[in-house]
Write a protein that holds these residues in place. Structure first.
Motif, PDB file in Angstrom:
ATOM      1  N   GLY A  21      30.725 -19.806   9.843  1.00  0.00           N
ATOM      2  CA  GLY A  21      31.231 -18.484   9.519  1.00  0.00           C
ATOM      3  C   GLY A  21      30.708 -17.411  10.465  1.00  0.00           C
ATOM      4  O   GLY A  21      29.972 -17.685  11.407  1.00  0.00           O
ATOM      5  N   GLU A  22      31.106 -16.187  10.201  1.00  0.00           N
ATOM      6  CA  GLU A  22      30.715 -15.067  11.053  1.00  0.00           C
ATOM      7  C   GLU A  22      29.513 -14.309  10.511  1.00  0.00           C
ATOM      8  O   GLU A  22      28.857 -13.573  11.253  1.00  0.00           O
ATOM      9  N   GLN A  23      29.213 -14.471   9.241  1.00  0.00           N
ATOM     10  CA  GLN A  23      28.085 -13.749   8.646  1.00  0.00           C
ATOM     11  C   GLN A  23      26.760 -14.387   9.080  1.00  0.00           C
ATOM     12  O   GLN A  23      26.644 -15.611   9.150  1.00  0.00           O
ATOM     13  N   PRO A  24      25.754 -13.584   9.359  1.00  0.00           N
ATOM     14  CA  PRO A  24      24.472 -14.149   9.789  1.00  0.00           C
ATOM     15  C   PRO A  24      23.780 -14.886   8.657  1.00  0.00           C
ATOM     16  O   PRO A  24      24.035 -14.636   7.473  1.00  0.00           O
ATOM     17  N   SER A  25      22.897 -15.788   9.019  1.00  0.00           N
ATOM     18  CA  SER A  25      22.081 -16.458   8.018  1.00  0.00           C
ATOM     19  C   SER A  25      21.078 -15.471   7.432  1.00  0.00           C
ATOM     20  O   SER A  25      20.741 -14.445   8.049  1.00  0.00           O
ATOM     21  N   GLU A  26      20.610 -15.777   6.243  1.00  0.00           N
ATOM     22  CA  GLU A  26      19.560 -14.965   5.616  1.00  0.00           C
ATOM     23  C   GLU A  26      18.330 -14.910   6.516  1.00  0.00           C
ATOM     24  O   GLU A  26      17.656 -13.881   6.626  1.00  0.00           O
ATOM     25  N   ALA A  27      18.052 -16.042   7.182  1.00  0.00           N
ATOM     26  CA  ALA A  27      16.878 -16.112   8.057  1.00  0.00           C
ATOM     27  C   ALA A  27      17.002 -15.156   9.235  1.00  0.00           C
ATOM     28  O   ALA A  27      16.016 -14.533   9.657  1.00  0.00           O
ATOM     29  N   ALA A  28      18.212 -15.030   9.794  1.00  0.00           N
ATOM     30  CA  ALA A  28      18.415 -14.134  10.935  1.00  0.00           C
ATOM     31  C   ALA A  28      18.252 -12.678  10.529  1.00  0.00           C
ATOM     32  O   ALA A  28      17.703 -11.861  11.288  1.00  0.00           O
ATOM     33  N   VAL A  29      18.736 -12.324   9.340  1.00  0.00           N
ATOM     34  CA  VAL A  29      18.575 -10.957   8.845  1.00  0.00           C
ATOM     35  C   VAL A  29      17.089 -10.627   8.703  1.00  0.00           C
ATOM     36  O   VAL A  29      16.624  -9.561   9.110  1.00  0.00           O
ATOM     37  N   HIS A  30      16.342 -11.590   8.144  1.00  0.00           N
ATOM     38  CA  HIS A  30      14.894 -11.400   8.019  1.00  0.00           C
ATOM     39  C   HIS A  30      14.248 -11.267   9.398  1.00  0.00           C
ATOM     40  O   HIS A  30      13.405 -10.378   9.620  1.00  0.00           O
ATOM     41  N   ALA A  31      14.626 -12.161  10.309  1.00  0.00           N
ATOM     42  CA  ALA A  31      14.044 -12.122  11.653  1.00  0.00           C
ATOM     43  C   ALA A  31      14.318 -10.783  12.321  1.00  0.00           C
ATOM     44  O   ALA A  31      13.433 -10.200  12.979  1.00  0.00           O
ATOM     45  N   GLY A  32      15.542 -10.268  12.147  1.00  0.00           N
ATOM     46  CA  GLY A  32      15.864  -8.964  12.716  1.00  0.00           C
ATOM     47  C   GLY A  32      14.952  -7.870  12.189  1.00  0.00           C
ATOM     48  O   GLY A  32      14.475  -7.019  12.953  1.00  0.00           O
ATOM     49  N   ASP A  33      14.665  -7.912  10.894  1.00  0.00           N
ATOM     50  CA  ASP A  33      13.760  -6.926  10.293  1.00  0.00           C
ATOM     51  C   ASP A  33      12.342  -7.054  10.858  1.00  0.00           C
ATOM     52  O   ASP A  33      11.690  -6.052  11.183  1.00  0.00           O
ATOM     53  N   VAL A  34      11.886  -8.307  10.966  1.00  0.00           N
ATOM     54  CA  VAL A  34      10.546  -8.563  11.501  1.00  0.00           C
ATOM     55  C   VAL A  34      10.454  -8.109  12.955  1.00  0.00           C
ATOM     56  O   VAL A  34       9.487  -7.440  13.364  1.00  0.00           O
ATOM     57  N   PHE A  35      11.462  -8.461  13.740  1.00  0.00           N
ATOM     58  CA  PHE A  35      11.456  -8.087  15.155  1.00  0.00           C
ATOM     59  C   PHE A  35      11.496  -6.570  15.331  1.00  0.00           C
ATOM     60  O   PHE A  35      10.798  -6.002  16.171  1.00  0.00           O
ATOM     61  N   ARG A  36      12.308  -5.914  14.526  1.00  0.00           N
ATOM     62  CA  ARG A  36      12.421  -4.451  14.625  1.00  0.00           C
ATOM     63  C   ARG A  36      11.069  -3.792  14.317  1.00  0.00           C
ATOM     64  O   ARG A  36      10.641  -2.868  15.026  1.00  0.00           O
ATOM     65  N   ALA A  37      10.413  -4.274  13.273  1.00  0.00           N
ATOM     66  CA  ALA A  37       9.123  -3.708  12.880  1.00  0.00           C
ATOM     67  C   ALA A  37       8.059  -3.941  13.948  1.00  0.00           C
ATOM     68  O   ALA A  37       7.122  -3.143  14.093  1.00  0.00           O
ATOM     69  N   ALA A  38       8.211  -5.046  14.701  1.00  0.00           N
ATOM     70  CA  ALA A  38       7.235  -5.392  15.735  1.00  0.00           C
ATOM     71  C   ALA A  38       7.566  -4.767  17.090  1.00  0.00           C
ATOM     72  O   ALA A  38       6.839  -4.982  18.063  1.00  0.00           O
ATOM     73  N   GLY A  39       8.653  -4.007  17.163  1.00  0.00           N
ATOM     74  CA  GLY A  39       9.022  -3.376  18.422  1.00  0.00           C
ATOM     75  C   GLY A  39       9.605  -4.338  19.442  1.00  0.00           C
ATOM     76  O   GLY A  39       9.528  -4.094  20.656  1.00  0.00           O
ATOM     77  N   VAL A  40      10.198  -5.430  18.967  1.00  0.00           N
ATOM     78  CA  VAL A  40      10.774  -6.443  19.850  1.00  0.00           C
ATOM     79  C   VAL A  40      12.028  -5.900  20.533  1.00  0.00           C
ATOM     80  O   VAL A  40      12.833  -5.183  19.923  1.00  0.00           O
ATOM     81  N   HIS A  41      12.206  -6.270  21.793  1.00  0.00           N
ATOM     82  CA  HIS A  41      13.425  -5.910  22.542  1.00  0.00           C
ATOM     83  C   HIS A  41      14.185  -7.153  22.977  1.00  0.00           C
ATOM     84  O   HIS A  41      15.386  -7.277  22.749  1.00  0.00           O
ATOM     85  N   ASP A  42      13.489  -8.088  23.620  1.00  0.00           N
ATOM     86  CA  ASP A  42      14.116  -9.299  24.165  1.00  0.00           C
ATOM     87  C   ASP A  42      13.883 -10.478  23.232  1.00  0.00           C
ATOM     88  O   ASP A  42      12.730 -10.832  22.941  1.00  0.00           O
ATOM     89  N   VAL A  43      14.986 -11.096  22.786  1.00  0.00           N
ATOM     90  CA  VAL A  43      14.920 -12.196  21.819  1.00  0.00           C
ATOM     91  C   VAL A  43      15.534 -13.462  22.409  1.00  0.00           C
ATOM     92  O   VAL A  43      16.597 -13.420  23.038  1.00  0.00           O
ATOM     93  N   LEU A  44      14.875 -14.571  22.185  1.00  0.00           N
ATOM     94  CA  LEU A  44      15.414 -15.894  22.499  1.00  0.00           C
ATOM     95  C   LEU A  44      15.772 -16.584  21.197  1.00  0.00           C
ATOM     96  O   LEU A  44      14.930 -16.700  20.304  1.00  0.00           O
TER      97      LEU A  44
END
Length: 214
Positions: A21-44
């Motif tokens: 499907g097109e909707q992100p996984s729950e894990a990706a939504v969480h990862a996005g929140d974690v990365f944003r809080a950590a000031g992440v820019h470049d993601v693999l």
């Protein structure tokens, strides 16, 4: 992962385009929140498949490098990136997780892998991949990953390959023990192990967040 698994995934993506499907996984939504809080820019993202999570992370403002060993899946990912207007934020690279990551040291602030480490990889493969993840992360970088574990209903059933690996419906899975989670976290700060369920079975998973020392 073996040529049989490679072809199985390619054929699956051919037969079922956008199968998750097109909707992100729950894990990706969480990862996005974690990365944003950590000031992440470049993601693999490792094991990106047809790209639902990579595209979500790109839409969320991250610069994303997405890898997978399925050429078919990556072609679908690139087409979707064009369609959704995030092609400048997504780079797709074909990569087998048993091989070194073809990218320089200290390239990323965050790494995400949804059910990639629990594919048909030996324990040695998993630890070698973890070392590669550590190499391409910058100091203080964050790694969020999910794996099916030994509490899953499929654990101990199907075709047994040893090393806690079983095959069901053509897909081989290495079910994680807590001891293996701790091995993967050696030399890292293990900040969270979260249990959750996904899918119709349902699959039983752990979502692990760990960071490198600064």
């Amino acid at each position: 992962m073996g040529s049989d698994q490679h072809e199985h995934w390619d054929q699956t993506y051919r037969s079922h385009p956008g199968m998750y499907g097109e909707q992100p996984s729950e894990a990706a939504v969480h990862a996005g929140d974690v990365f944003r809080a950590a000031g992440v820019h470049d993601v693999l993202e490792l094991g990106a498949g047809h790209g639902r999570d990579a595209l979500y992370l790109a839409r969320s403002g991250f610069q994303v490098t997405a890898t997978d060993f399925s050429t078919v899946g990556l072609t679908q990912l690139q087409a979707a990136a064009e369609t959704t207007g995030v092609s400048t934020r997504v780079q797709a690279i074909e990569h087998d997780a048993r091989e070194p990551i073809p990218l320089p040291d200290n390239t990323f602030d965050g790494v995400f892998a949804h059910m990639l480490l629990c594919m048909n990889l030996s324990t040695d493969d998993i630890l070698a991949l973890t070392a590669e993840i550590r190499r391409v992360l910058r100091p203080g970088g964050t790694f969020v990953y999910t794996v099916r574990h030994v509490g899953d209903a499929h654990y101990g059933n199907g075709i047994a390959y040893g090393d806690d690996t079983y095959e069901h419906g053509g897909f081989a899975v290495h079910f994680f023990t807590r001891a293996l989670v701790d091995q993967v976290a050696e030399g890292w700060h293990l900040t969270q192990i979260h249990s959750f369920a996904e899918g119709e079975l349902p699959r039983r998973l752990w979502r692990i967040t760990q960071t490198l020392p600064t």
